[in-house]
Scaffold this motif. Structure first.
Motif, PDB file in Angstrom:
ATOM      1  N   CYS A 159       0.844  -1.190   0.000  1.00 32.27           N
ATOM      2  CA  CYS A 159       0.000   0.000   0.000  1.00 32.27           C
ATOM      3  C   CYS A 159       0.888   1.251   0.000  1.00 32.27           C
ATOM      4  O   CYS A 159       2.083   1.173   0.280  1.00 32.27           O
ATOM      5  CB  CYS A 159      -0.967   0.009   1.187  1.00 32.27           C
ATOM      6  N   TYR A 335     -11.088   4.780 -13.946  1.00 34.29           N
ATOM      7  CA  TYR A 335     -11.224   5.742 -12.851  1.00 34.29           C
ATOM      8  C   TYR A 335     -12.242   6.822 -13.206  1.00 34.29           C
ATOM      9  O   TYR A 335     -12.170   7.414 -14.284  1.00 34.29           O
ATOM     10  CB  TYR A 335      -9.881   6.421 -12.563  1.00 34.29           C
ATOM     11  N   HIS A 339     -12.684   9.120  -8.183  1.00 32.71           N
ATOM     12  CA  HIS A 339     -11.538   8.267  -7.863  1.00 32.71           C
ATOM     13  C   HIS A 339     -10.230   9.068  -7.943  1.00 32.71           C
ATOM     14  O   HIS A 339      -9.353   8.937  -7.081  1.00 32.71           O
ATOM     15  CB  HIS A 339     -11.457   7.083  -8.828  1.00 32.71           C
ATOM     16  N   ARG A 343      -7.542  10.122  -4.821  1.00 34.05           N
ATOM     17  CA  ARG A 343      -6.086   9.936  -4.822  1.00 34.05           C
ATOM     18  C   ARG A 343      -5.368  11.247  -4.509  1.00 34.05           C
ATOM     19  O   ARG A 343      -4.315  11.242  -3.875  1.00 34.05           O
ATOM     20  CB  ARG A 343      -5.603   9.396  -6.170  1.00 34.05           C
ATOM     21  N   THR A 364     -13.363   1.051  -9.338  1.00 31.75           N
ATOM     22  CA  THR A 364     -12.373   0.943 -10.412  1.00 31.75           C
ATOM     23  C   THR A 364     -12.396  -0.482 -10.970  1.00 31.75           C
ATOM     24  O   THR A 364     -13.124  -1.347 -10.487  1.00 31.75           O
ATOM     25  CB  THR A 364     -10.972   1.264  -9.881  1.00 31.75           C
ATOM     26  N   GLN A 368     -11.988  -1.048  -6.421  1.00 29.96           N
ATOM     27  CA  GLN A 368     -11.796  -0.051  -5.360  1.00 29.96           C
ATOM     28  C   GLN A 368     -12.776   1.116  -5.521  1.00 29.96           C
ATOM     29  O   GLN A 368     -12.896   1.676  -6.608  1.00 29.96           O
ATOM     30  CB  GLN A 368     -10.368   0.497  -5.388  1.00 29.96           C
ATOM     31  N   ILE A 373      -9.858   3.834  -1.943  1.00 31.65           N
ATOM     32  CA  ILE A 373      -8.656   4.522  -2.446  1.00 31.65           C
ATOM     33  C   ILE A 373      -8.127   5.480  -1.390  1.00 31.65           C
ATOM     34  O   ILE A 373      -6.929   5.507  -1.088  1.00 31.65           O
ATOM     35  CB  ILE A 373      -8.987   5.277  -3.742  1.00 31.65           C
ATOM     36  N   SER A 374      -9.010   6.276  -0.814  1.00 29.56           N
ATOM     37  CA  SER A 374      -8.599   7.271   0.174  1.00 29.56           C
ATOM     38  C   SER A 374      -8.014   6.611   1.415  1.00 29.56           C
ATOM     39  O   SER A 374      -6.998   7.069   1.956  1.00 29.56           O
ATOM     40  CB  SER A 374      -9.801   8.142   0.550  1.00 29.56           C
TER      41      SER A 374
END
Length: 593
Positions: A159, A335, A339, A343, A364, A368, A373-374
């Motif tokens: 990650c 995306y 999305h 990011r 996505t 996700q 994502i966050s």
């Protein structure tokens, strides 16, 4: 990083010193037998272990603070010792020989980490782990608060926080010329290259380029070259030489696969680039002209995706206001604009998109959502950061908070639209209520309130200041500027009221528990205690005011506790948790009815 026992055995004074002294070991072993050799080995290991522990005290024990140099990292001042750093690192040996006469504080040389490592970032935790290795010869495990994300189901093996921590450790190791540590961290980064999302390989690639790590650089270039990352993003984020190499490799690969392959339309590509350059220049009017002149649309250029990723947040708002882009359009990588905004971790962009109808549940290609994502970009250190009254809320945390609330929220009941004709007295009363409502929100939840006001364009309207001048006198409310027509004044008041109502609606949507506390306070206390926060009245009245203010802070704390229980938050404090006095809301507009 690798497990602690492996790192300790592979990187320690004990192991390296003893193995480098092979001849001595051989003599002892052959002359005195196995038992004597083993005893000497144990004695040397014990001695070096004690030395390592003793030197560590210089870093961790305040009683042994004999430092003669200070290094400032992320606002933290770290005391170090020239003799140890110079002996262990060629970089520091040369640095201390030059001195730093221009920056001396209290007799100690002082350096800024940003000056020592100009091409990269070294955080406080990574630097302390690096220092511990310099002093003790052992490498500590990665601190979980900066090397993991806050997604509960993430394995944390690739990650973004894990990558960023390793990158910081590499910048420290390479810049300060600790070759054995560079080799170890490089192995970890090579592992990341194969596992991570290709977007997260970019910081590794940039690090390899600046630190001249050729093996790591070639692996990163190969992974990115074979990916579907678009050339526009690569050109924005990579050094020019690296981008040129990847572009050439992609062109060669396409020609090898299909020699007669037709390249994209150069004219269309040129038009899209002109739109992006106009966005970079914050010139949305030029964007509109370019759209008219060409057959390219905002969606063809993925202009909203581009603005959400790279442009000033206000540009995103202006592009949204055109109403010409599909909010839920997915780019070739799957995306949506939301999305991309997740990011970037810019709360205002996230809220503007949600407010315009962006779908928070879209995922996505790898499944996700914007929330996922966050969360996978956020470190526990940032997520759990406490916020005191008046301080900025952490953007990482605020983005997650907003997205999660949107996922869980119920449709808002009621209609806050403004009637076309509002009686003057009713208009003043409405303005009074909403000015008070927003003012209290700004005191107790400054960052959240400011975000809601930005979304509502409240800053573009004039504050309703009649009551602050009248100190409760109803007559002054109806005073007018002789140069302003009554119809213009009413229009101005209506504009302000609409902005304030939209601010409150946004707050209720994204911060419901905080809003509930403020609504209850205004409904229960303001009619009966009209001058609660004015610095007037008898000592008994002042005592009652302070008591109620304390109760209000407790209500705020309970609201945040409710949020923490609902969302399993930890370590987060509301803005009102500080022991400040209520004078910050002294000028709230209140009146007797």
């Amino acid at each position: 990083m690798e497990n602690a026992s492996e790192l300790s055995s592979s990187l320690s004074f004990a192991s390296s010193s003893y193995l480098s002294n092979g001849s001595s070991y051989h003599n002892v072993f052959t002359s005195s037998g196995v038992e004597a050799g083993t005893n000497v080995t144990n004695l040397e290991l014990l001695s070096l272990s004690k030395l390592s522990g003793s030197l560590e005290k210089l870093l961790v024990d305040a009683q042994y603070d004999y430092s003669d140099v200070e290094i400032v990292v992320e606002g933290n001042t770290v005391g170090v010792h020239r003799c140890i750093l110079a002996a262990r690192s060629p970089f520091f040996h040369e640095l201390f020989k030059k001195g730093n006469d221009s920056f001396v504080k209290e007799g100690k040389l002082r350096y800024l980490m940003s000056d020592l490592v100009p091409y990269g970032r070294v955080g406080y935790e990574a630097f302390m782990v690096f220092l511990n290795y310099l002093y003790t010869g052992t490498l500590k495990p990665s601190p979980s608060e900066v090397s993991k994300c806050v997604d509960d189901i993430c394995t944390h093996d690739a990650c973004r926080p894990a990558i960023n921590y390793a990158v910081e450790l590499m910048y420290a190791s390479a810049t300060f010329q600790m070759k054995e540590l560079v080799m170890l961290v490089q192995r970890r980064l090579l592992d990341f290259v194969e596992k991570a999302l290709v977007e997260d390989v970019i910081p590794i690639l940039v690090t390899a380029f600046h630190c001249q790590l050729n093996q790591l650089l070639s692996h990163c270039i190969r992974r990115v070259e074979q990916s579907d990352l678009d050339s526009i993003s690569l050109e924005k984020e990579l050094p020019h030489k690296v981008f040129s190499d990847i572009k050439s490799l992609r062109h060669k690969s396409r020609q090898e696969i299909e020699p007669c392959i037709v390249e994209g339309d150069p004219l269309n590509d040129k038009r899209i680039r002109r739109i992006h350059k106009a966005l970079d220049s914050d010139d949305v009017e030029l964007v509109k002209l370019l759209l008219v002149e060409s057959e390219i649309t905002l969606d063809d250029a993925y202009a909203l995706h581009y603005a959400a990723a790279y442009c000033d947040p206000k540009v995103v708002k202006e592009v949204l206001s055109l109403g010409m882009a599909d909010l839920n359009l997915k780019n070739p990588r799957g995306y949506t604009v939301l999305h991309v905004a997740a990011r970037r971790k810019e709360p205002s962009v996230v809220v503007w998109l949600l407010n315009k109808g962006a779908c928070v549940s879209e995922t996505t290609l790898d499944g996700q959502s914007a929330v996922t994502i966050s969360r996978r970009l956020t470190r526990p250190k940032d997520y759990n950061e406490k916020t005191e009254q008046g301080q900025e809320s952490n953007k990482d945390r605020l983005c997650i908070d907003v997205l999660e609330r949107e996922m869980r929220r119920n449709p808002m009941a009621g209609n806050m639209s403004i009637p076309s004709i509002v009686a003057a007295e009713d208009l003043y009363m409405r303005l009074l209520f909403f000015e008070n409502r927003v003012a209290f929100a700004r005191v107790f939840f400054p960052a959240e309130a400011r975000l809601a006001m930005e979304i509502a364009d409240a800053d573009s309207t004039l504050e309703f200041a009649g009551l602050s001048a009248s100190k409760g006198s109803w007559g002054n409310l109806r005073e007018v500027d002789l140069n302003e027509m009554p119809s213009e004044q009413t229009k101005r008041f209506l504009s302000r009221l609409e902005a304030l109502q939209k601010t409150v609606l946004t707050g209720r949507r994204f911060f419901p528990h905080c809003s509930e506390v403020l609504d209850k306070f205004l409904a229960d206390d303001m009619p009966g205690m009209p001058e609660l926060f004015l610095e007037e009245g008898t000592s008994e009245e002042q005592r009652i005011k302070k008591m109620r203010y304390t109760e209000l802070k407790e209500d705020v704390q309970k609201a945040f506790d409710k949020d923490k229980a609902e969302h399993k938050w930890a370590g987060f404090s509301p803005s009102s948790s500080s022991s400040s006095s209520p004078k910050g809301v002294v000028n709230c507009k209140v009146r007797k009815r």
